[in-house]
Design a protein around this motif. Structure first.
Motif, PDB file in Angstrom:
ATOM      1  N   LYS A  59      -1.088 -44.356 -33.303  1.00  0.00           N
ATOM      2  CA  LYS A  59       0.311 -44.680 -33.602  1.00  0.00           C
ATOM      3  C   LYS A  59       0.376 -45.625 -34.795  1.00  0.00           C
ATOM      4  O   LYS A  59      -0.274 -46.676 -34.802  1.00  0.00           O
ATOM      5  CB  LYS A  59       0.976 -45.320 -32.382  1.00  0.00           C
ATOM      6  CG  LYS A  59       1.123 -44.374 -31.199  1.00  0.00           C
ATOM      7  CD  LYS A  59       1.925 -45.016 -30.083  1.00  0.00           C
ATOM      8  CE  LYS A  59       2.175 -44.019 -28.953  1.00  0.00           C
ATOM      9  NZ  LYS A  59       2.979 -44.612 -27.862  1.00  0.00           N
ATOM     10  N   LYS A 115      10.194 -43.701 -36.693  1.00  0.00           N
ATOM     11  CA  LYS A 115      11.221 -42.705 -37.019  1.00  0.00           C
ATOM     12  C   LYS A 115      11.497 -42.650 -38.520  1.00  0.00           C
ATOM     13  O   LYS A 115      11.666 -41.560 -39.091  1.00  0.00           O
ATOM     14  CB  LYS A 115      12.514 -43.047 -36.267  1.00  0.00           C
ATOM     15  CG  LYS A 115      13.679 -42.095 -36.527  1.00  0.00           C
ATOM     16  CD  LYS A 115      13.401 -40.697 -36.028  1.00  0.00           C
ATOM     17  CE  LYS A 115      14.651 -39.846 -35.920  1.00  0.00           C
ATOM     18  NZ  LYS A 115      15.419 -39.738 -37.169  1.00  0.00           N
ATOM     19  N   GLN A 161       6.834 -37.616 -26.483  1.00  0.00           N
ATOM     20  CA  GLN A 161       6.736 -38.807 -27.323  1.00  0.00           C
ATOM     21  C   GLN A 161       7.634 -38.721 -28.556  1.00  0.00           C
ATOM     22  O   GLN A 161       7.757 -39.698 -29.288  1.00  0.00           O
ATOM     23  CB  GLN A 161       5.284 -39.033 -27.740  1.00  0.00           C
ATOM     24  CG  GLN A 161       4.344 -39.190 -26.555  1.00  0.00           C
ATOM     25  CD  GLN A 161       3.263 -40.220 -26.808  1.00  0.00           C
ATOM     26  OE1 GLN A 161       3.449 -41.197 -27.522  1.00  0.00           O
ATOM     27  NE2 GLN A 161       2.119 -40.018 -26.191  1.00  0.00           N
ATOM     28  N   LEU A 162       8.231 -37.570 -28.790  1.00  0.00           N
ATOM     29  CA  LEU A 162       9.207 -37.402 -29.863  1.00  0.00           C
ATOM     30  C   LEU A 162      10.362 -36.555 -29.340  1.00  0.00           C
ATOM     31  O   LEU A 162      10.178 -35.718 -28.447  1.00  0.00           O
ATOM     32  CB  LEU A 162       8.589 -36.698 -31.077  1.00  0.00           C
ATOM     33  CG  LEU A 162       7.646 -37.472 -31.990  1.00  0.00           C
ATOM     34  CD1 LEU A 162       7.144 -36.550 -33.102  1.00  0.00           C
ATOM     35  CD2 LEU A 162       8.305 -38.696 -32.590  1.00  0.00           C
ATOM     36  N   ASN A 213       1.138 -40.392 -34.746  1.00  0.00           N
ATOM     37  CA  ASN A 213       2.582 -40.546 -34.586  1.00  0.00           C
ATOM     38  C   ASN A 213       3.050 -41.704 -35.458  1.00  0.00           C
ATOM     39  O   ASN A 213       2.315 -42.676 -35.660  1.00  0.00           O
ATOM     40  CB  ASN A 213       2.927 -40.818 -33.118  1.00  0.00           C
ATOM     41  CG  ASN A 213       4.414 -40.639 -32.839  1.00  0.00           C
ATOM     42  OD1 ASN A 213       5.185 -40.232 -33.712  1.00  0.00           O
ATOM     43  ND2 ASN A 213       4.826 -40.942 -31.619  1.00  0.00           N
ATOM     44  N   TYR A 214       4.266 -41.578 -36.004  1.00  0.00           N
ATOM     45  CA  TYR A 214       4.811 -42.586 -36.902  1.00  0.00           C
ATOM     46  C   TYR A 214       6.134 -43.116 -36.365  1.00  0.00           C
ATOM     47  O   TYR A 214       6.711 -42.549 -35.420  1.00  0.00           O
ATOM     48  CB  TYR A 214       5.064 -41.990 -38.293  1.00  0.00           C
ATOM     49  CG  TYR A 214       3.859 -41.362 -38.956  1.00  0.00           C
ATOM     50  CD1 TYR A 214       2.935 -42.140 -39.653  1.00  0.00           C
ATOM     51  CD2 TYR A 214       3.634 -39.983 -38.902  1.00  0.00           C
ATOM     52  CE1 TYR A 214       1.828 -41.574 -40.273  1.00  0.00           C
ATOM     53  CE2 TYR A 214       2.530 -39.404 -39.511  1.00  0.00           C
ATOM     54  CZ  TYR A 214       1.632 -40.206 -40.192  1.00  0.00           C
ATOM     55  OH  TYR A 214       0.535 -39.640 -40.785  1.00  0.00           O
ATOM     56  N   ASP A 244       1.091 -31.882 -35.038  1.00  0.00           N
ATOM     57  CA  ASP A 244       1.253 -33.149 -34.327  1.00  0.00           C
ATOM     58  C   ASP A 244       2.676 -33.328 -33.817  1.00  0.00           C
ATOM     59  O   ASP A 244       2.888 -33.735 -32.664  1.00  0.00           O
ATOM     60  CB  ASP A 244       0.880 -34.321 -35.243  1.00  0.00           C
ATOM     61  CG  ASP A 244      -0.625 -34.476 -35.418  1.00  0.00           C
ATOM     62  OD1 ASP A 244      -1.376 -33.741 -34.749  1.00  0.00           O
ATOM     63  OD2 ASP A 244      -1.052 -35.318 -36.225  1.00  0.00           O
ATOM     64  N   SER A 245       3.667 -33.048 -34.656  1.00  0.00           N
ATOM     65  CA  SER A 245       5.057 -33.297 -34.242  1.00  0.00           C
ATOM     66  C   SER A 245       5.470 -32.408 -33.077  1.00  0.00           C
ATOM     67  O   SER A 245       6.122 -32.878 -32.132  1.00  0.00           O
ATOM     68  CB  SER A 245       6.006 -33.112 -35.429  1.00  0.00           C
ATOM     69  OG  SER A 245       5.990 -31.770 -35.903  1.00  0.00           O
ATOM     70  N   TRP A 297       8.784 -40.648 -40.335  1.00  0.00           N
ATOM     71  CA  TRP A 297       8.955 -39.209 -40.067  1.00  0.00           C
ATOM     72  C   TRP A 297      10.086 -38.634 -40.921  1.00  0.00           C
ATOM     73  O   TRP A 297       9.962 -37.546 -41.500  1.00  0.00           O
ATOM     74  CB  TRP A 297       9.253 -38.971 -38.592  1.00  0.00           C
ATOM     75  CG  TRP A 297       8.062 -38.877 -37.682  1.00  0.00           C
ATOM     76  CD1 TRP A 297       7.741 -39.701 -36.643  1.00  0.00           C
ATOM     77  CD2 TRP A 297       7.025 -37.879 -37.710  1.00  0.00           C
ATOM     78  NE1 TRP A 297       6.583 -39.297 -36.038  1.00  0.00           N
ATOM     79  CE2 TRP A 297       6.120 -38.179 -36.672  1.00  0.00           C
ATOM     80  CE3 TRP A 297       6.773 -36.774 -38.519  1.00  0.00           C
ATOM     81  CZ2 TRP A 297       4.985 -37.407 -36.407  1.00  0.00           C
ATOM     82  CZ3 TRP A 297       5.642 -36.004 -38.272  1.00  0.00           C
ATOM     83  CH2 TRP A 297       4.773 -36.318 -37.232  1.00  0.00           C
ATOM     84  N   LEU A 341       3.596 -33.673 -29.972  1.00  0.00           N
ATOM     85  CA  LEU A 341       4.151 -34.944 -29.528  1.00  0.00           C
ATOM     86  C   LEU A 341       5.501 -34.739 -28.844  1.00  0.00           C
ATOM     87  O   LEU A 341       5.825 -35.426 -27.867  1.00  0.00           O
ATOM     88  CB  LEU A 341       4.288 -35.895 -30.718  1.00  0.00           C
ATOM     89  CG  LEU A 341       2.974 -36.462 -31.257  1.00  0.00           C
ATOM     90  CD1 LEU A 341       3.185 -37.124 -32.618  1.00  0.00           C
ATOM     91  CD2 LEU A 341       2.375 -37.462 -30.274  1.00  0.00           C
ATOM     92  N   ARG A 360      -4.590 -37.161 -33.276  1.00  0.00           N
ATOM     93  CA  ARG A 360      -3.207 -36.940 -33.675  1.00  0.00           C
ATOM     94  C   ARG A 360      -2.617 -38.256 -34.175  1.00  0.00           C
ATOM     95  O   ARG A 360      -3.118 -39.340 -33.854  1.00  0.00           O
ATOM     96  CB  ARG A 360      -2.373 -36.420 -32.492  1.00  0.00           C
ATOM     97  CG  ARG A 360      -2.853 -35.080 -31.962  1.00  0.00           C
ATOM     98  CD  ARG A 360      -1.817 -34.451 -31.041  1.00  0.00           C
ATOM     99  NE  ARG A 360      -2.321 -33.216 -30.456  1.00  0.00           N
ATOM    100  CZ  ARG A 360      -2.351 -32.049 -31.079  1.00  0.00           C
ATOM    101  NH1 ARG A 360      -1.902 -31.959 -32.320  1.00  0.00           N
ATOM    102  NH2 ARG A 360      -2.826 -30.970 -30.482  1.00  0.00           N
ATOM    103  N   LEU A 393      -4.587 -40.476 -29.650  1.00  0.00           N
ATOM    104  CA  LEU A 393      -3.350 -40.453 -30.423  1.00  0.00           C
ATOM    105  C   LEU A 393      -3.268 -41.793 -31.142  1.00  0.00           C
ATOM    106  O   LEU A 393      -3.292 -42.852 -30.510  1.00  0.00           O
ATOM    107  CB  LEU A 393      -2.142 -40.271 -29.513  1.00  0.00           C
ATOM    108  CG  LEU A 393      -0.768 -40.595 -30.130  1.00  0.00           C
ATOM    109  CD1 LEU A 393      -0.453 -39.636 -31.267  1.00  0.00           C
ATOM    110  CD2 LEU A 393       0.325 -40.555 -29.071  1.00  0.00           C
TER     111      LEU A 393
END
Length: 572
Positions: free
Chosen positions: A69, A160, A197-198, A157-158, A188-189, A163, A192, A155, A67
């Motif tokens: 980030k 907030k 994680q989200l 992740n960003y 991914d979202s 996103w 996650l 994957r 993952l």
């Protein structure tokens, strides 16, 4: 992935040299890496001190995938990129001490450029890097996307804000983002969020744009991931709200794609129609159900005409028609199964026979599956059991049957390497209650010496159920609240004799009139500061048309014949 970080020309040249040199000889993995490295160094697609072996050993010699980030600073112009192993659930008792790191090819684009064609990596996140810094990004009002066209196996992740910018872009003009990256953002979202994680509100906000989406890949990513949520909610009181929301997403796609299949349609259009109809009919879309029942009826009237129902639609049409029908529809499909000599057709019919909503038919079907000379081959018993277990009406029936008949099933199936584990997995995949977990553990204890090849599958089922319980406890309330905020509430609207609403006039009490005094002589009174009536008491009051009992020390507002919205989820 190698083709993209080496470029296709380099990859092809290295692979050609490898095959020509090693023709009719022996080779090992490192030989291929060596030829690809030589080609990459000649074409300058890799630095001279970097080898394909160093990169690919991190992908082929350890478990999992990363993952990545991407966290941008407040101004948005600088991003810090890190990696970790992606897990849906981290086991706090794990003894695995391996430091999982990969050579990760990083490609990205930004909102001002939005160029998704440059899939070659702009930089690498290597084993030696704890993090890398990406500079010269646009300001915080414009998005960035990493892993262009999802060519890297990882994957992303960003933060907030990023996103939120991507969600806004999808809502305003989703075509500015490449179709593969739209699918990536959805996949991914949702994963996650499932991994904790989200917040689930984020992917639910993101997929709201699907009412405008017409491409297959994003829809496939969304529906495949939403299946878990659907299974977790399918036997709860909030299922109606989730079902209505999913139907609202699918509605425009159903209108655009239509029910009627055409063999001249492009492959992706056909795939899209099959998946869309499967979900639409499963969720009870009226036209989808009616069309399926109508086609099946036409086929019953002329069973020799195999062209009435398109092969692409048969699985859905058969299942829906049998679910909506009764014994006659089931017997017709069973006879078609017996007379058909096409393997794929027999498989579709056998699976559809488990879609019936009649308990006695499903019970008979299960017994037939494990009975010699019943017309069902031993190797097809698992398919029959799975079809009943996936049926919301048949889930409990299948689980009870499995527990009661386990010794007879294992005796009948013998030492089948795959069938017994499939039975366990099929009937337990949607379990998410403590009671079900207890039943699984009791079943494991009662049959400790008789599990055979299903021993590991049962241990996995227990772990999966624990994960499902944890997921439900953690996420269901948030999802229900999101649905309510977006117009899909599980609120129950009913006619009560209890009035729990505060009103301006309710702050002052007045003596009850004769009309407000019930036959039992206790007047209806009002106290807006104390409404401690339980959910069960209100429900009972609705059913027996009487006043809910007052709690000791409280005076609860009760007024006859008031149209009241009562949210059961808010009741104590």
């Amino acid at each position: 992935m190698m083709k993209f970080f080496l470029t296709e020309a380099t990859f092809r040249r290295g692979l050609t040299n490898y095959l020509n040199t090693r023709a009719f000889g022996n080779a090992e993995q490192d030989d291929l890496w060596d030829f690809l490295t030589r080609a990459a160094h000649q074409d300058l697609t890799l630095d001279s001190d970097t080898t394909v072996k160093a990169i690919m050993d991190t992908w082929t010699l350890q478990m999992g995938y990363p993952l990545v980030k991407v966290m941008r600073n407040a101004g948005g112009t600088v991003a810090t990129v890190t990696q970790e192993r992606f897990l849906l659930r981290k086991d706090p008792n794990s003894t695995d001490s391996h430091a999982y790191k990969w050579w990760v090819p990083l490609s990205y684009t930004t909102q001002p450029d939005a160029d998704f064609t440059k899939t070659a990596p702009s930089m690498w996140l290597s084993l030696a890097d704890s993090e890398v810094t990406v500079r010269s990004l646009p300001g915080s009002s414009e998005w960035v996307i990493f892993n262009l066209q999802e060519t890297g196996y990882y994957r992303v992740n960003y933060d907030k804000n990023n996103w939120d910018l991507l969600i806004k872009q999808l809502a305003n003009d989703h075509t500015k983002i490449h179709v593969n990256n739209r699918a990536q953002l959805i996949d991914d979202s949702l994963n996650l969020a499932r991994a904790g994680q989200l917040s689930y509100s984020l992917p639910l906000d993101l997929i709201a744009y699907l009412t405008q989406e017409t491409d297959y890949t994003p829809w496939a990513a969304a529906l495949d991931n939403l299946d878990h949520m659907h299974r977790m909610f399918s036997r709860t009181g909030a299922y109606g709200a989730l079902k209505s929301y999913l139907l609202s997403l699918l509605g425009p796609l159903y209108t655009a794609v239509g029910f009627q299949d055409s063999p001249t349609d492009p492959h992706l259009q056909q795939f899209k129609r099959v998946k869309m109809l499967k979900w639409s009919c499963k969720l009870g879309h009226q036209d989808c159900v009616q069309q399926s029942v109508s086609l099946f009826k036409q086929w019953r009237m002329n069973p020799t005409d195999k062209s009435i129902i398109s092969p692409n639609l048969r699985s859905t049409v058969y299942c829906v028609a049998i679910a909506q029908g009764g014994e006659e529809e089931w017997e017709f499909a069973w006879n078609q199964f017996l007379t058909s000599n096409v393997g794929s057709e027999k498989s579709k019919l056998l699976a559809a026979l488990g879609c019936s909503k009649k308990i006695w038919i499903l019970s008979r079907f299960l017994e037939m599956a494990f009975t010699k000379d019943s017309g069902i081959r031993k190797q097809d018993a698992g398919r029959v059991f799975g079809s009943v277990a996936l049926n919301s009406v048949g889930t409990d029936l299948a689980w009870t049957f499995l527990r009661d008949q386990w010794r007879d099933i294992t005796k009948y199936m013998g030492s089948g390497l795959f069938t017994l584990p499939r039975l366990i997995k099929g009937v337990t995949s949607s379990m998410n209650k403590e009671l079900q977990l207890g039943e699984l553990k009791q079943f494991q204890s009662d049959n400790a010496g008789h599990l055979g090849t299903a021993k590991r599958a049962l241990a996995q089922a227990i772990e999966r159920t624990e994960n499902n319980i944890e997921w439900t406890n953690k996420n269901s309330h948030e999802i229900i609240q999101w649905l309510a905020r977006n117009g899909y509430s599980a609120t129950l609207r009913t006619l009560l004799h209890a009035h729990l609403n505060d009103s301006p006039s309710s702050t002052q009490q007045s003596a009850p009139t004769a009309a407000q005094t019930p036959a039992h002589g206790r007047p209806y009174t009002h106290n807006p500061t104390n409404t401690s009536v339980s959910r069960n008491e209100v429900m009972v009051a609705c059913m027996i048309n009487t006043e809910p009992p007052l709690k000791s020390g409280s005076r609860t507002a009760l007024s006859p014949s008031l149209d009241l919205q009562y949210n059961l989820s808010a009741a104590p």
